[in-house]
Scaffold this motif. Sequence first.
Motif, mmCIF file in Angstrom:
data_model
loop_
_atom_site.group_PDB
_atom_site.id
_atom_site.type_symbol
_atom_site.label_atom_id
_atom_site.label_comp_id
_atom_site.label_asym_id
_atom_site.label_seq_id
_atom_site.Cartn_x
_atom_site.Cartn_y
_atom_site.Cartn_z
ATOM 1 N N VAL A 103 0.853 -1.190 0.000
ATOM 2 C CA VAL A 103 0.000 0.000 0.000
ATOM 3 C C VAL A 103 0.885 1.234 0.000
ATOM 4 O O VAL A 103 2.023 1.194 0.490
ATOM 5 C CB VAL A 103 -0.937 0.032 1.236
ATOM 6 N N PRO A 104 0.416 2.348 -0.535
ATOM 7 C CA PRO A 104 1.210 3.578 -0.485
ATOM 8 C C PRO A 104 1.442 4.020 0.958
ATOM 9 O O PRO A 104 0.605 3.796 1.833
ATOM 10 C CB PRO A 104 0.339 4.587 -1.241
ATOM 11 N N GLU A 105 2.581 4.661 1.193
ATOM 12 C CA GLU A 105 2.914 5.179 2.512
ATOM 13 C C GLU A 105 3.165 6.677 2.432
ATOM 14 O O GLU A 105 3.868 7.149 1.538
ATOM 15 C CB GLU A 105 4.164 4.484 3.060
ATOM 16 N N ILE A 106 2.592 7.406 3.376
ATOM 17 C CA ILE A 106 2.812 8.839 3.480
ATOM 18 C C ILE A 106 4.043 9.053 4.354
ATOM 19 O O ILE A 106 4.092 8.600 5.498
ATOM 20 C CB ILE A 106 1.599 9.531 4.104
ATOM 21 N N VAL A 107 5.055 9.753 3.832
ATOM 22 C CA VAL A 107 6.313 9.941 4.545
ATOM 23 C C VAL A 107 6.399 11.368 5.075
ATOM 24 O O VAL A 107 6.329 12.339 4.310
ATOM 25 C CB VAL A 107 7.514 9.629 3.641
ATOM 26 N N THR A 108 6.562 11.496 6.398
ATOM 27 C CA THR A 108 6.689 12.786 7.065
ATOM 28 C C THR A 108 7.773 12.668 8.134
ATOM 29 O O THR A 108 8.494 11.666 8.184
ATOM 30 C CB THR A 108 5.363 13.200 7.738
#
Length: 253
Positions: free
Chosen positions: A207-212
């Motif tokens: 799944v896509p991952e949001i990177v912060t």
Amino acid sequence: MLAEARRLVLRLWWACARRARTGACVWLALIALTAPVWADIVSARYMDPTTRYDHGILGDAVEYGALEMQLQDGRRLRLALPETSVFEDLEPRLIDLNGDGALEIITIESSLTKGARLAIYGEDGLIAATPHIGRTHRWLAPLGAADLDGDGKIEVAYIDRPHLARILRIWRFDEGKLVHLSDTPGLTNHRIGQDYISGGIRDCGAVPEIVTVNADWGRIIATTFDGKRTKSRDIGSFQGRSSLAKAATTCSN
């Protein structure tokens, strides 16, 4: 509306062609031939630098008063904001948000009195927008757009007030509207005065991952969304801009 009408004609043409309805197809072909030329967006840029908004969150006092769109047929469309708003942004982001093959434009649009909102534009103007944050000198920093939960619809992610509230907000683009889905506190992607926006959305297979980063800029965080809630994990220490850029574009963690 022009592009939508054109795409509708083409969908109807292919449907009747598959069913060998010759007369109907000829009629639709005549409509297609007499309709205006294809008008999808191929690029966009901000225009009309202005200092009418004294925020300077991106390192200087200059924002933008207009958006120019380059269309596939060679035309350029210019959309000017009223004097009460600016594009408080670095550059427009182009992505197909509804899967129809045409690009939409994601922007940061700020009211001089009500702060920022995420706004989506097409060749016919404003399509959808989040509410303004609610007061002047309050901003948001986009992270990107992707089908985060695998339902076939695109979600848009940004950090609301990355220097104050530090909230990851996720919205779904659904039938021309932005629908709020999730808020996750304690995450950010921008520091006051930086002339860039960090982080992003990476695709590592499942799944896509949001990177912060976390709120104190000590750790890099990857967040997933399953359609109902988010799940975050620590993927390493923050060691400057390059470490976050690497994490947002590679899948080693």
